[in-house]
Design a protein around this motif. Structure first.
Motif, short mmCIF file in Angstrom:
data_model
loop_
_atom_site.label_atom_id
_atom_site.label_comp_id
_atom_site.label_asym_id
_atom_site.label_seq_id
_atom_site.Cartn_x
_atom_site.Cartn_y
_atom_site.Cartn_z
N PRO A 175 0.82 -1.22 0.00
CA PRO A 175 0.00 0.00 0.00
C PRO A 175 0.86 1.27 0.00
CG PRO A 175 -0.86 -1.56 1.58
CD PRO A 175 0.41 -2.15 1.06
N LEU A 179 2.38 1.79 -3.41
CA LEU A 179 1.39 2.23 -4.37
C LEU A 179 1.20 3.74 -4.28
CD1 LEU A 179 -1.19 -0.63 -3.95
CD2 LEU A 179 0.08 -0.07 -6.02
N GLU A 180 1.33 4.25 -3.07
CA GLU A 180 1.16 5.68 -2.91
C GLU A 180 2.31 6.48 -3.46
OE1 GLU A 180 0.02 7.49 0.71
OE2 GLU A 180 -1.56 5.99 1.08
N ARG A 204 -0.44 2.69 -10.72
CA ARG A 204 -1.87 2.60 -10.91
C ARG A 204 -2.26 1.34 -11.67
NH1 ARG A 204 -6.50 5.95 -11.02
NH2 ARG A 204 -5.37 7.73 -10.21
N TYR A 235 -2.03 -1.64 -9.53
CA TYR A 235 -3.08 -1.69 -8.51
C TYR A 235 -4.40 -2.09 -9.13
CZ TYR A 235 -6.36 -0.10 -4.95
OH TYR A 235 -7.35 -0.02 -4.03
N GLU A 236 -4.65 -1.49 -10.28
CA GLU A 236 -5.96 -1.74 -10.87
C GLU A 236 -6.02 -3.01 -11.69
OE1 GLU A 236 -6.61 2.05 -12.64
OE2 GLU A 236 -7.24 2.95 -10.74
N LEU A 269 -8.05 -0.20 4.28
CA LEU A 269 -8.33 0.59 5.47
C LEU A 269 -9.78 1.08 5.44
CD1 LEU A 269 -7.21 2.02 7.99
CD2 LEU A 269 -6.62 3.94 6.54
N ASP A 282 -3.26 4.23 2.07
CA ASP A 282 -4.57 3.71 1.67
C ASP A 282 -4.72 3.86 0.16
OD1 ASP A 282 -7.10 2.87 1.42
OD2 ASP A 282 -8.02 4.54 2.52
N PRO A 283 -4.29 2.86 -0.57
CA PRO A 283 -4.29 2.97 -2.02
C PRO A 283 -5.67 3.26 -2.59
CG PRO A 283 -3.36 0.88 -1.30
CD PRO A 283 -3.82 1.60 -0.09
N GLU A 284 -6.66 2.73 -1.89
CA GLU A 284 -8.00 2.92 -2.40
C GLU A 284 -8.34 4.39 -2.52
OE1 GLU A 284 -11.57 0.61 -0.61
OE2 GLU A 284 -9.75 -0.64 -0.73
N HIS A 292 -6.10 6.73 -2.43
CA HIS A 292 -5.05 7.34 -3.25
C HIS A 292 -5.43 7.29 -4.73
CE1 HIS A 292 -0.96 8.47 -4.37
NE2 HIS A 292 -0.99 7.49 -5.26
N PHE A 293 -5.92 6.17 -5.16
CA PHE A 293 -6.22 6.03 -6.59
C PHE A 293 -7.64 6.45 -6.91
CE2 PHE A 293 -2.62 3.03 -6.26
CZ PHE A 293 -1.79 3.71 -7.13
#
Ligand SMILES: Nc1ncnc2c1ncn2[C@@H]1O[C@H](COP(=O)(O)OP(=O)(O)OP(=O)(O)O)[C@@H](O)[C@H]1O
Ligand SMILES: Nc1ncnc2c1ncn2[C@@H]1O[C@H](COP(=O)(O)OP(=O)(O)OP(=O)(O)O)[C@@H](O)[C@H]1O
Ligand SMILES: [Mg+2]
Ligand SMILES: [Mg+2]
Lengths: 527, 290, 268, 327, 325
Positions: free
Chosen positions: B221, B224-225, B245, B248-249, B266, C253-255, C257-258
């Protein structure tokens, strides 16, 4: 520096194996003062006369006293102060100095370690008369070898026991020129009453042990020492056979096996006699003392040749021999039997005893191992104990032992030797601490004879009583002498000659004795 | 002439010459672009550290680079083939061109030397012309830059908190303005608040100085940021490399997907997490531990 | 039903050189069996101190800890009985197992010490426990800790904690030292056991994400005081206290973030 | 501050305990100075002297042990250590003063040399681990397991008796007095060389090994890798990052090793006839010379304590962490 | 540990000495005190392999018989010292506060007191002290170092999680110390044991040599004592060289065992030692600061380019450039 060409004006290094010297003290009365320990005090202060302890029949050589006259009963002595002697600070030496010195012993008995028992000291012009509580016949040397100190210095000393005497004033041939913990340097006086001195400088050095001292003697770092050198030939003499001399001159003292005559098995005379017959004195001298001391041969226990003149006619030429047959014979007669190889006493108990000497006294330890081996030839189980020296010392005093090796005192007569072994005056019950006669040999005749010998006023009485003493000694075997206790000296003749020796035994070659002053004056440069 | 690429790693393999040999990195090829943050993710023991150290030739025996090359394209246009440099060249290259921030800052700083001295070391080695005062001023400036404060020059590592120590390491890595900075789990031992601050700091500094970063962590995580691109490693190989991205996707590799699933969301609802009763129990993976 | 209650508990540590340190300041909460509370907070906020007090490795400075309404014993046999009902799983599976002993020893000890089962059934019970934490007893029982992986070790630690059949389990960051790929497995296992045995669990962590999914309630600790407490989702999604908010915002929190398109690399 | 107070209290206690033990031990010994004196002079002093000697040594007073203990402390505080029975009733302070400089000088220097050289060699071997230099370790270990006296005697046999390179005994030539001249210094070095060399060889092994092991541990630390990654010269890494850290534990062993100086030096002094406190202590012990024994004990104990204090301070300076953490 | 070359060498030497100690009576050609007055101070010959003493005792036999005294005293002292060190050190490490401090102070007092006079004084209390007594005295003066090390180690163990876990499980104190802690201290205890044995052997021989320990307890030190007392140095080498060498050899063997223990405790030391050499054979240089580059396929025949580098200077590249483009 092992070169054999004599060096003129070479210094002489006198060594001891006593460890660090630490602090300077030239107090002649304290045994452990640096002056006494290294012995250099004997080159600074002088005695009254010189008694040759290795040949007591020699005449006493007057020294600071030009005349020495003993009363017949030896309870007083009159001394005439030598003329023309100067202290090294320029003052004259007089009889008053002798008077002062002996008065000091009288007033401070703790300084009189020979227990002379001085009663009165009277000055009469140039002579001094000293009175004693008892006869000084057997202590002549102890009286005459007292070093004389200058009154003008010592009279203002508060406590002679702790006085450090940092600038020692004496009549002797040398003066202290430099003290250092590593070595002490003395230089010759040019106004010495005894004349010119061959050696200009003396060094007194201490090594930490015998091994280091032996190394020093062997490689010439040290010239003169009083030290037992094991395996003396290869370690010392052979390093320079032409010049290195090791001379062990017997005095009137022995190493002897004290046996407890109050307990089994040595309470039986027969057993003592038998043991005495199997001890091999030659072996003791060869192995325990590594051939470096004379053998004790006369059955009277007196070392030869020093004691020859004292041996009673009865025992002249009678020597100790190992005689196992005779020994077994004596035992058989006394009712001993053997069970197998083991000796059994008349009461039926197997015979055994323990020999003890302190650990670390290695010649003694070797000695008792030899005796133990000898005892085994009789079938006696003899064991060897080496407790720590304090335990041993205590046991020795209280009589808590069966057999020990010990020495006797030395003197100008055989009195000390015999008295230490068999005199009733030392006698203490078992359990109480005795200073001598550790074996508690209880013989009123011997006590009487010894007392007669030392107190007699004429030679005939002395001869008779000494003969009695010797007879008792030989017959009843209160103790078994195993070896002599010689005066040892090791020196070399590279730079100086004139040393005492086998051929000219004028005094023991011991640099730490008051008699060493004689040697210092006798030395001559080698050619 | 400069290209967009800063570092080209091709067919890079490292193995540990023990019995049996461990092939920790196998034929890895990747490029780091100028100014980007490249994330390197993967589970413990997959070879992330080995790769990062390996391209700097920092591994100690029994490690050996068994194949491949790592070529550094300098700003000046010169190319350095790291594998062919000798020790002296290597020493000059290190820190000057590429610096590192190590895992666990407590151990990365010598506990008995002040942090000032450890910073100045870099200058006295690589900038011998600098005077003592210049060195001190420059070190102080660096500490100010990372927010530790130049008054801390004379502090010892143990007098600083974990976050501060990590910042000191970052300051040290910045000292010579290198073009590449390798960060091996720089925030793992820190708590989230401190981690956040440091991550932001890195991003700011990168914006300011334009260096590239290889950022290693297993915390996906986080990667990814902050990363531009992410490489996912497994068993010494790179299984997938793509922009953050996309990864992640649309994770293409199975393993990437599984790794992503290991982190419950989270704020979202995703994850194989079975807190509430009634939901299906453990997935099959758990049984495989047996 | 077992209830453990913290009532105004404070804890001071004596620190060499700098006097005292107030690690816990009047903390109160209740933990009942069947319930999971997550305890989150920054490093040094006092999380482990609470765990140590619960296991009586440390004593409280003031306040009290009540087990079913009675103060917990501090020594002797009663303490041992108390400890039997409150067990702990440590953070570092590499350090919490004695390297000198086999797995068997580790699990047997509490069984024998607390006489959970008759002596002749101990072996059987060890097997049962290992099976429960999904370790193959035959393969693991006689190994030593260094022969196991981190995840396996943590399972052993869990088995050990469960051996005495406690009512409450304290898990002090039980997975933070574990590899990412096995963290969830271990947590899932814990969750499962918790449900099966109706355990009360105090889950200590600094990972808000797992705290949210694993626990019923979240308690946020800051400098030794509880600043927020509530239903897990509420605390994470609608934090009340600024500190809680800060914690949440700091967690990656990638969720989120993206969710908003951003330039690569820049942070939200 | 608290740290230093605690240390001070600790040192005070240790000093008190050691000094008290020093008082009681000699009194537990069997035998007394007089019989020890007679034994030593086997036959040269007649037992008739016993009474005089008792008076001379001041052993004729009867005081209880407690009274003696109180007296002992009073004397200690007034700096009076009494008079030595076995050194001609010289003041103990003088006796010790004549010996201590040599012990501290030679053995102290040898210990320092051996520590410095051993640590340096150890650092080097650790640094180049696996190289041929590793061969030094077994050799050095061998020498440290050889009994010292044996090595000393053999050294004398070879270098002094056979080759004549060095004098076999004493601290300087006879006939010279200590002075601050070049010549005297030369003598001291010449005389001290063999004993110092053997002492160094005999104790080198421990230092080498300790340092090597520590180096190997430290070299695996991250900060060493960091230093290398920073491109520092190997020599700088070795000195500043590896050896410096690795030598810290050596330092505390060094302080402790000072405590063994006197025991270790005894044999050296015996073999090389070197003046010093070790032989003095042995002499005093065999002579039952209580005042000297106590004095030496006191000096030794205080020296060791002071050495430890210094080491503590040095450690605190070199390792900033100790200042914060517990002792 | 038993697979370590050093420990094996050490254990083998020690084993030989132990066998000699046990079977000394059978091996020795003569009794140790049997005197042959016809062969005094003989150099080695077929009759007396190591020559004879001044009393014609066989030196070889003395050495053989002396082994027992040395080993018995060494090991007994080691055991006693270790027991004291463990009891005091571990307790001092486990307890806290004044209790720990006072035990630590006690340890330090023993470190500060000069050991030798203590030994002399204690030994002098007893007539003919037994081997056990001598060992105890050596142990009393020799335990403190180990006690200190153990205290430090215990203090670091005390806060380890597995000890905390045992406490939390309600294990009694004695069990925590005996079952949980001691097994983790074994290596340190063993190494401190071996260390005290070495110290005791050296101490015993030194004390025997300077004559403060009864020379009736035949050991190598007493042989040297007699040799020195009887002027063996330097001429009669056969009398003093073997005993000294035996002491050194035994010390060496024990040191080797300790090396082994050290390497067992700290595997890094092992890799530093034997494995480092193995690596050198493979062409690594441990002091290199750059990772070796050794392309796999090319290196099939040779042992790799790394080996060809000259090990002389450290500035040496150490790695030859195997240019991979
Ligand atoms: N000195 C070594 N000797 C032998 N094998 C090693 C050595 N160092 C690392 N390895 C092995 O190399 C592999 C990769 O290790 P590396 O340290 O690169 O992993 P990582 O991805 O950084 O893991 P982590 O996330 O735990 O830091 C591992 O399997 C490890 O066991
Ligand atoms: N034995 C101790 N003596 C002194 N201070 C202590 C002790 N144990 C903990 N502390 C201090 O108490 C505070 C709380 O510590 P605690 O271990 O409970 O924190 P934590 O929340 O568990 O932190 P982390 O997440 O880092 O484990 C910290 O400041 C810590 O330094
Ligand atoms: Mg890694
Ligand atoms: Mg915690």
């Amino acid at each position: 520096n092992n070169s054999s060409t004599p060096e003129s004006g070479a210094s002489l290094t006198i060594a001891k194996p006593d460890g660090a010297i630490a602090t300077e003290s030239n107090n002649p009365w304290i045994g452990e003062s640096s002056g006494n320990k290294l012995g250099y005090i004997n080159a600074i202060l002088e005695p009254l006369g010189i008694v040759n302890l290795i040949s007591p029949s020699d005449d006493v050589k007057p020294w600071l006293a030009s005349e020495i006259t003993w009363a017949d009963d030896y309870k007083s002595v009159t001394l005439v102060a030598r003329d023309g002697v100067k202290w090294n600070d320029g003052e004259d030496f007089t009889a008053a100095d002798i008077e002062f010195t002996f008065n000091m012993f009288k007033d401070n008995p703790e300084l009189d370690t020979a227990a002379l028992g001085i009663t009165d000291v009277t000055l009469d012009g140039s002579s001094v008369t000293i009175g004693f509580t008892g006869s000084m016949f057997s202590k002549q040397d102890k009286v005459l070898h007292k070093l004389i100190v200058p009154q003008h210095i010592w009279e203002s000393v508060d406590d002679p026991a702790t006085y450090e005497n940092l600038e020692p004033v004496g009549t002797g041939p040398y003066v202290l020129s430099q003290f250092d913990t590593q070595s002490v340097e003395l230089t010759a006086r040019d106004d010495y009453w005894g004349g010119e001195l061959a050696v200009p400088t003396l060094y007194y050095v201490s090594y930490n042990d015998n091994t280091a001292l032996t190394t020093a003697l062997a490689n010439g770092d040290a010239d003169w020492a009083q030290a037992f050198i094991p395996n003396v030939d290869s370690a010392y003499v052979n390093k320079d056979p032409e010049h290195n001399v090791y001379w062990a001159a017997a005095g009137l003292a022995v190493d002897t096996m004290f046996v407890n005559t109050q307990t089994k098995p040595f309470n039986d005379v027969a057993f003592r006699q038998a043991m005495n017959l199997v001890i091999d004195r030659q072996q003791y001298a060869d192995i325990a003392r590594e051939g470096s001391v004379p053998v004790v041969s006369s059955v009277t226990g007196l070392p030869t040749p020093v004691g020859d003149s004292f041996i009673s006619p009865e025992y002249e030429g009678v020597s100790y021999e190992v005689d196992l047959d005779a020994a077994t014979g004596i035992l058989k007669d006394a009712g001993y039997t053997w069970s197998g190889d083991d000796l059994v006493d008349p009461s039926g108990a197997p015979v055994s005893f323990a020999l003890s000497v302190p650990q670390g006294w290695n010649d003694y330890v070797t000695g008792i191992s030899l005796i133990a081996d000898a005892a085994k030839t009789l079938g006696v189980a003899a064991t060897v104990d080496t407790p720590d020296s304090d335990s041993w010392w205590e046991a020795k005093g209280t009589g808590d032992f069966q057999a020990i090796l010990h020495w006797t005192d030395t003197g100008a007569t055989p009195y000390d030797l015999y008295s230490d072994i068999m005199d009733g005056r030392w006698l203490k019950p078992l359990g109480e601490s005795a200073d001598f006669n550790f074996g508690r040999f209880d013989s009123p005749e011997a006590t009487l004879a010894l007392s007669e010998y030392t107190n007699a006023a004429d030679d005939a009485t002395r001869a008779a009583s000494l003969a009695t003493v010797q007879k008792i000694f030989v017959d009843e075997v209160p103790s078994m002498p195993v070896g002599t206790r010689p005066f040892i000296g090791a020196y070399n003749t590279r730079s100086y000659v004139g040393w005492p020796g086998e051929d000219n035994p004028y005094v023991p070659a011991d640099p730490t004795q008051p008699t060493s002053v004689l040697i210092l004056t006798e030395l001559e440069a080698a050619k | 002439m400069t290209t967009d690429d800063l570092l080209t790693v091709s067919q890079f393999s490292v193995s540990y010459d023990v019995t049996p040999p461990v092939e920790a990195v196998r034929n890895v090829s990747l490029t780091v672009r100028r100014g980007e943050i490249l994330g390197l993710a993967g589970e413990s023991g997959c070879g992330k550290t080995t790769l990062a150290y390996g391209i700097q030739r920092l591994l100690k025996p029994p490690a050996v680079i068994t194949s491949g090359s790592a070529v550094f394209h300098d700003e000046s246009g010169e190319d350095f083939d790291i594998n062919t440099m000798d020790e002296i060249q290597m020493r000059a290259f290190r820190w000057e061109k590429a610096s590192m921030v190590f895992q666990g800052a407590m151990n990365a700083l010598n506990p008995i030397i002040t942090i000032g001295a450890q910073l100045q070391d870099v200058f006295s080695t690589h900038r011998p012309a600098m005077t003592r005062t210049e060195r001190r001023l420059e070190s102080g400036r660096l500490l100010d830059l990372v927010g530790v404060g130049s008054n801390r020059l004379r502090s010892y590592p143990h007098e600083l908190s974990g976050g501060m120590r990590q910042r000191v390491m970052i300051a040290m890595a910045l000292a010579l303005k290198p073009q590449l900075m390798i960060m091996d789990e720089p925030t793992t031992a820190l708590d989230v608040l401190v981690q956040r601050e440091i991550i932001e700091q890195i991003s700011e500094l990168r914006a300011e100085f334009g260096f590239s970063v290889i950022f290693i962590t297993h915390d996906l995580p986080l990667l990814l940021e902050i990363s531009d691109r992410i490489a996912v490693m497994r068993d010494g190989r790179i299984v997938e490399i793509d922009t953050a991205r996309k990864l992640y996707e649309n994770p293409t590799h199975d393993y990437t997907r599984r790794l992503l699933a290991s982190f419950p969301s989270l704020t979202g609802e995703r994850g194989g997490f079975v807190r509430r009763p009634g939901e299906p129990a453990l997935d099959e993976e758990a049984g495989s531990i047996r | 039903m077992t209830t453990l209650e913290f009532k105004n508990v404070s804890k001071k540590y004596r620190v060499r050189g700098s006097g005292e340190l107030l690690a816990l300041d009047k903390v109160s909460f209740t933990l009942t069996s069947g319930q999971t509370i997550a305890l989150v907070g920054q490093s040094g906020s006092g999380k482990s101190t609470i765990a140590k007090i619960l296991t009586q490795l440390e004593r409280v400075s003031s306040g009290e800890v009540l087990l079913d309404g009675t103060p917990i014993p501090t020594w002797g046999r009663p303490l041992r009985r108390y400890r039997q009902s409150v067990r702990m799983v440590f953070q570092d599976p590499f350090a919490s197992l004695n390297p000198a002993h086999t797995i068997r020893h580790h699990i047997e000890r509490p069984l024998r010490l607390d006489k959970v089962v008759p002596a002749d059934q101990v072996e059987e019970e060890v097997f049962r426990l290992l099976n429960r934490v999904r370790l193959s007893p035959e393969q693991t029982i006689d190994r030593r800790p260094h022969e196991l992986s981190g995840g396996q070790r943590q399972r052993v630690a869990i088995a050990r904690a469960l051996a005495s059949r406690p009512a409450l389990l304290i898990a002090d960051e039980p997975v933070s030292m574990l590899d990412v790929s096995i963290r969830l497995e271990v947590l899932n296992l814990l969750a499962e056991l918790q449900r099966e045995a109706n355990l009360g669990v105090l889950y200590i962590t600094h990972d808000l994400a797992t705290a949210r999914h694993f626990s019923d309630e979240i308690m946020v600790l800051h400098h030794g005081t509880v600043v927020e407490r509530g239903k897990a989702d509420d605390v994470i999604l609608r934090p009340q206290h600024p500190y809680t908010r800060a914690l949440r915002d700091a967690s990656p929190d990638p969720e989120k973030h993206f969710a908003v398109p951003t330039t690569p690399g820049a942070t939200s | 501050m608290r740290f230093f107070l605690r240390r001070a209290a600790f040192y005070a206690f240790t000093a008190w305990a050691a000094i008290t033990i020093n008082f009681f031990l000699p009194r537990m010994m069997k035998g007394d100075p007089v019989s020890a004196y007679l034994q030593k002079n086997q036959g040269r002093i007649s037992p008739e002297a016993i009474d005089s000697l008792r008076t001379l040594f001041g052993l004729d007073s009867n005081k209880s042990l407690l009274e003696q203990y109180i007296d002992y402390w009073q004397l200690l505080f007034s700096g009076d250590l009494g008079r030595s029975f076995s050194k001609g009733l010289a003041p103990v302070t003088d006796v010790i003063a004549s010996a201590i400089p040599w012990t501290v000088g030679l053995v102290g220097i040898a210990t320092v040399i051996s520590f410095v050289v051993g640590t340096a060699i150890g650092a080097f071997i650790g640094w180049r681990r696996g190289s041929r230099a590793d061969g030094i370790v077994p050799v050095a270990t061998f020498f440290s397991t050889v009994p010292y006296f044996w090595m000393g005697l053999i050294a004398i046999a070879i270098f002094s008796t056979t080759l004549g390179w060095f004098p076999a005994s004493h601290a300087y030539d006879k006939g010279t007095q200590p002075s601050f001249t070049l010549e005297f210094a030369g003598q001291v070095i010449q005389h001290g060389f063999l004993p110092a060399l053997t002492l160094v060889i005999g104790s080198l092994g421990g230092w080498i090994l300790g340092m090597r092991n520590m180096m190997i541990t430290v070299l695996d630390e991250d900060y060493v890798t960091v230093a290398q990654a920073k491109g520092l010269r190997p020599s700088r890494v070795l000195v500043n990052y590896a050896a410096r850290n690795a030598s810290l534990p050596q330092l505390s062993s060094f302080a402790m090793s000072l405590g063994f100086i006197v025991g270790g030096t005894l044999v050296m002094e015996l073999v090389f006839s070197y003046p010093g406190a070790g032989k003095l202590l042995l002499d005093a012990t065999t002579a039952k010379d209580y005042p000297l024994m106590q004095g030496l004990f006191l000096v030794i104990t205080l020296t060791v304590l002071v050495a430890n204090i210094l080491a503590d301070v040095a450690y605190a300076i070199l390792d900033p962490r100790t200042r914060q953490m517990e002792a | 540990m038993f697979r370590n070359g050093k420990s094996i060498a050490g254990l083998s030497i020690l084993g030989v000495f132990v066998l000699i100690a046990i079977f000394g009576d059978w091996i020795a050609p003569y009794g140790p005190l049997d005197k042959d007055f016809t062969a005094l101070r003989q150099p080695p010959s077929w009759v007396h392999w190591l020559g004879t003493t001044h009393m014609g005792e066989d030196v070889l036999s003395q050495i053989i018989y002396g082994t027992r005294g040395v080993l018995v005293v060494g090991f007994t002292a080691g055991v006693i010292a270790t027991i004291i060190a463990v009891a005091i050190g571990v307790t001092a490490g486990y307890v806290t506060g004044w209790r720990s401090e006072s035990l630590s102070a006690l340890t330090n007092v023993f470190l500060v007191i000069p050991g030798l006079p203590l030994i002399i004084i204690i030994a002098s209390q007893y007539e003919n002290p037994s081997l056990l007594l001598i060992s105890s005295v050596l142990a009393i003066t020799g335990w403190a170092w180990g006690g200190r090390v153990l205290r430090a180690q215990t203090m670091s163990l005390r806060n380890r999680d597995f000890i905390q876990a045992a406490r939390a499980n309600g294990e009694p104190l004695y069990r925590i110390i005996a079952v949980e802690m001691l097994p983790n201290l074994t290596a340190i205890i063993a190494s401190s044991f071996v260390g005290t044995v070495i110290a005791a052997v050296l101490g015993l021989t030194t004390l025997a040599f300077i004559g403060v320990i009864p020379i009736t307890n035949l050991n190598w030190g007493t042989i040297l004592f007699w040799a020195q007392q009887n002027g063996a140095f330097p001429d009669f080498w056969w009398w003093y060289v073997p005993a000294g060498l035996c002491i050194a050899l035994l010390g060496m063997a024990l040191s080797l065992i300790n090396f082994g223990i050290d390497e067992y405790v700290n595997p890094r030391l092992r890799s530093a030692g034997e494995r480092a050499r193995a690596m050198r054979k493979k062409g690594f240089k441990l002091s290199d600061t750059a990772t070796a580059v050794r392309p796999r396929p090319a290196a099939a025949g040779t042992s790799g380019p790394g080996t060809s580098s000259d090990p002389g200077t450290s500035s040496d590249p150490g790695v030859t450039n195997a240019g991979i483009k």
